[in-house]
Scaffold this motif. Structure first.
Motif, PDB file in Angstrom:
ATOM      1  N   LYS A 200     -60.312 -35.196  27.823  1.00 22.26           N
ATOM      2  CA  LYS A 200     -61.341 -35.578  28.804  1.00 22.26           C
ATOM      3  C   LYS A 200     -62.554 -34.648  28.711  1.00 22.26           C
ATOM      4  O   LYS A 200     -63.704 -35.081  28.839  1.00 22.26           O
ATOM      5  N   ALA A 201     -62.276 -33.374  28.457  1.00 20.18           N
ATOM      6  CA  ALA A 201     -63.372 -32.383  28.445  1.00 20.18           C
ATOM      7  C   ALA A 201     -64.083 -32.325  27.089  1.00 20.18           C
ATOM      8  O   ALA A 201     -65.152 -31.726  26.992  1.00 20.18           O
ATOM      9  N   ASN A 202     -63.508 -32.917  26.055  1.00 21.32           N
ATOM     10  CA  ASN A 202     -64.094 -32.782  24.717  1.00 21.32           C
ATOM     11  C   ASN A 202     -65.095 -33.912  24.456  1.00 21.32           C
ATOM     12  O   ASN A 202     -64.698 -35.076  24.308  1.00 21.32           O
ATOM     13  N   PRO A 203     -66.390 -33.600  24.395  1.00 18.41           N
ATOM     14  CA  PRO A 203     -67.388 -34.662  24.230  1.00 18.41           C
ATOM     15  C   PRO A 203     -67.319 -35.336  22.860  1.00 18.41           C
ATOM     16  O   PRO A 203     -67.915 -36.398  22.665  1.00 18.41           O
ATOM     17  N   ASN A 204     -66.611 -34.728  21.936  1.00 20.40           N
ATOM     18  CA  ASN A 204     -66.545 -35.287  20.581  1.00 20.40           C
ATOM     19  C   ASN A 204     -65.387 -36.264  20.384  1.00 20.40           C
ATOM     20  O   ASN A 204     -65.229 -36.839  19.313  1.00 20.40           O
ATOM     21  N   ILE A 205     -64.563 -36.400  21.421  1.00 21.96           N
ATOM     22  CA  ILE A 205     -63.430 -37.333  21.327  1.00 21.96           C
ATOM     23  C   ILE A 205     -63.677 -38.476  22.310  1.00 21.96           C
ATOM     24  O   ILE A 205     -63.940 -38.244  23.497  1.00 21.96           O
ATOM     25  N   ASP A 206     -63.606 -39.704  21.804  1.00 21.90           N
ATOM     26  CA  ASP A 206     -63.886 -40.846  22.665  1.00 21.90           C
ATOM     27  C   ASP A 206     -62.666 -41.239  23.503  1.00 21.90           C
ATOM     28  O   ASP A 206     -62.784 -41.491  24.692  1.00 21.90           O
ATOM     29  N   LYS A 207     -61.536 -41.349  22.852  1.00 22.07           N
ATOM     30  CA  LYS A 207     -60.343 -41.821  23.586  1.00 22.07           C
ATOM     31  C   LYS A 207     -59.073 -41.220  23.001  1.00 22.07           C
ATOM     32  O   LYS A 207     -59.081 -40.697  21.890  1.00 22.07           O
ATOM     33  N   ILE A 208     -57.989 -41.365  23.738  1.00 21.21           N
ATOM     34  CA  ILE A 208     -56.673 -40.980  23.214  1.00 21.21           C
ATOM     35  C   ILE A 208     -55.738 -42.192  23.291  1.00 21.21           C
ATOM     36  O   ILE A 208     -55.740 -42.916  24.288  1.00 21.21           O
ATOM     37  N   SER A 209     -55.004 -42.385  22.213  1.00 20.36           N
ATOM     38  CA  SER A 209     -53.995 -43.435  22.209  1.00 20.36           C
ATOM     39  C   SER A 209     -52.633 -42.736  22.221  1.00 20.36           C
ATOM     40  O   SER A 209     -52.416 -41.781  21.475  1.00 20.36           O
ATOM     41  N   VAL A 210     -51.748 -43.200  23.082  1.00 15.00           N
ATOM     42  CA  VAL A 210     -50.467 -42.511  23.231  1.00 15.00           C
ATOM     43  C   VAL A 210     -49.319 -43.358  22.680  1.00 15.00           C
ATOM     44  O   VAL A 210     -49.180 -44.535  23.003  1.00 15.00           O
ATOM     45  N   ASN A 211     -48.534 -42.716  21.836  1.00 13.45           N
ATOM     46  CA  ASN A 211     -47.348 -43.342  21.223  1.00 13.45           C
ATOM     47  C   ASN A 211     -46.135 -42.482  21.553  1.00 13.45           C
ATOM     48  O   ASN A 211     -46.288 -41.307  21.896  1.00 13.45           O
ATOM     49  N   PHE A 212     -44.961 -43.047  21.383  1.00 14.34           N
ATOM     50  CA  PHE A 212     -43.733 -42.252  21.488  1.00 14.34           C
ATOM     51  C   PHE A 212     -43.043 -42.228  20.133  1.00 14.34           C
ATOM     52  O   PHE A 212     -43.222 -43.159  19.333  1.00 14.34           O
ATOM     53  N   HIS A 213     -42.289 -41.183  19.921  1.00 19.24           N
ATOM     54  CA  HIS A 213     -41.621 -41.044  18.632  1.00 19.24           C
ATOM     55  C   HIS A 213     -40.682 -42.227  18.378  1.00 19.24           C
ATOM     56  O   HIS A 213     -39.841 -42.564  19.215  1.00 19.24           O
ATOM     57  N   THR A 214     -40.821 -42.835  17.213  1.00 24.21           N
ATOM     58  CA  THR A 214     -39.923 -43.916  16.798  1.00 24.21           C
ATOM     59  C   THR A 214     -38.895 -43.290  15.845  1.00 24.21           C
ATOM     60  O   THR A 214     -39.282 -42.646  14.862  1.00 24.21           O
ATOM     61  N   PRO A 215     -37.608 -43.431  16.162  1.00 19.14           N
ATOM     62  CA  PRO A 215     -36.588 -42.637  15.451  1.00 19.14           C
ATOM     63  C   PRO A 215     -36.182 -43.184  14.078  1.00 19.14           C
ATOM     64  O   PRO A 215     -35.083 -43.712  13.903  1.00 19.14           O
ATOM     65  N   PHE A 216     -37.062 -43.025  13.112  1.00 18.79           N
ATOM     66  CA  PHE A 216     -36.694 -43.382  11.734  1.00 18.79           C
ATOM     67  C   PHE A 216     -35.641 -42.382  11.262  1.00 18.79           C
ATOM     68  O   PHE A 216     -35.513 -41.291  11.847  1.00 18.79           O
ATOM     69  N   SER A 217     -34.947 -42.721  10.175  1.00 19.50           N
ATOM     70  CA  SER A 217     -33.830 -41.856   9.780  1.00 19.50           C
ATOM     71  C   SER A 217     -34.301 -40.426   9.514  1.00 19.50           C
ATOM     72  O   SER A 217     -35.396 -40.202   8.987  1.00 19.50           O
TER      73      SER A 217
END
Ligand SMILES: C[S@@+](CC[C@H](N)C(=O)[O-])C[C@H]1O[C@@H](n2cnc3c(N)ncnc32)[C@H](O)[C@@H]1O
Length: 325
Positions: A200-217
């Motif tokens: 939120k405070a970083n003017p150089n970053i527009d947005k954040i996309s949030v993912n969760f770890h997908t448990p590949f082997s």
């Protein structure tokens, strides 16, 4: 306007049972400059690197299927080169230009930002950021956060006047939005608050996309406890309500919740995005499907596609803003 007609036509066909992709993910190499704890891509012993000719063929295939949005993935895209050109090696910008030339409306790249991406021709840059400072470094290696931060700042600085010119004069373009892509696992899950404040405070970053770890082997141990995941999603919904720049739509986030050990977003609508992997194999759904981990899927795209398929208005609007402008 023709684009809106195309989307309406695509939707109409989907209602009639025609499952044509609207978005494509093409992996162009699996060579990488990092060894992230949660990722299994780098583990391939002889990395594959596609030629521009092969990528052209794959792009044309996706376009003919109906796709209009393409995401290039790796490996690390800034390591990609094709030496078949006598004047200079082709680089990732040539790949992006090719996609535009074929007719894709919107082209994104994903990078770990260890190398400069100043001068990108992409419409959006996804920078993988798994928390801040030591949280990120714990997943991606010492010093990686500092380099990422420096390269994001450098890009913003070079684009300050909203326009840039390639040194080789290839193209002049608007600044592409920079979005960070976080994958939450059981080692960085306590960094959410600090990461939200940072973004939120970083003017150089527009947005954040949030993912969760997908448990590949071999990365199952990083999978987050479902109750904790649900609590984090509630927290993210609250951050979003308070105006934090979270890219995931509300409906997309809710679809990522888990019940009885399974995500609510089944793979029912995952055909909206088709995949071409670095070995050239083509699939109508992501590698989670091939690896049998859809019920524990953590990809934000899974949540968003599930919400698009169920015609969730907030997701449709945020998708249009992101991809159609
Ligand atoms: C395979 S990486 C390659 C792109 C680039 N080299 C990078 O690190 O951003 C693409 C994205 O997938 C994410 N990713 C890798 N393994 C994952 C997993 N098991 N679950 C969810 N996301 C994962 C990474 O964090 C990254 O944002």
């Amino acid at each position: 306007m023709p684009r809106l007609f195309y989307l309406a036509w695509w939707q109409l066909r989907a209602w009639c049972g025609r499952k044509a992709p609207l978005q494509s993910v093409i992996f162009i190499l699996d060579k990488c400059n990092l060894r992230c704890k949660h990722c299994s891509v780098y583990a391939i012993s002889t990395p594959r690197i596609k030629t521009l000719a092969q990528i052209r063929e794959e792009l044309e295939y996706c376009y003919a299927q109906g796709s209009r949005f393409v995401d290039f993935e790796g490996g690390e895209l800034y390591l990609w080169r094709d030496n078949s050109n006598a004047e200079r090696p082709y680089d990732i910008n040539d790949v992006v230009d090719l996609a535009h030339k074929i007719g894709f409306w919107n082209v994104t790249i994903t990078t770990n930002a260890q190398l400069s991406f100043v001068g990108t021709h992409a419409d959006q840059v996804w920078v993988s950021m798994d928390g801040i400072k030591e949280w990120h470094d714990n997943i991606r290696g010492a010093g990686t956060f500092e380099r990422l931060e420096r390269n994001i700042a450098l890009y913003a600085q070079e684009m300050e006047d909203g326009r840039w010119k390639m040194e080789d004069g290839r193209c002049k373009k608007r600044r592409a939005p920079v979005c960070v892509n976080m994958v939450i696992n059981n080692e960085n899950c306590d960094s959410i608050d600090a990461t939200m404040e940072y973004v939120k405070a970083n003017p150089n970053i527009d947005k954040i996309s949030v993912n969760f770890h997908t448990p590949f082997s071999e990365t199952e141990h990083l999978f987050l406890d479902p109750d904790k995941r649900n609590a984090i999603i509630d927290k993210l919904l609250d951050y979003k309500r308070r105006g934090y720049p979270i890219m995931n739509s509300r409906s997309g986030l809710k679809a990522m919740k888990m019940k009885n050990g399974k995500t609510l977003c089944t793979d029912k609508y995952c055909w909206i995005t088709n995949f071409i992997f670095s070995d050239g194999s083509r699939a109508p759904k992501c590698m989670g499907y091939t690896h049998g981990v859809c019920d524990r899927c953590g990809f934000s795209m899974g949540g968003e596609m599930s919400a698009v398929g169920r015609m969730k208005f907030d997701t449709l609007i945020s998708g249009m803003k992101l991809r159609v402008g």
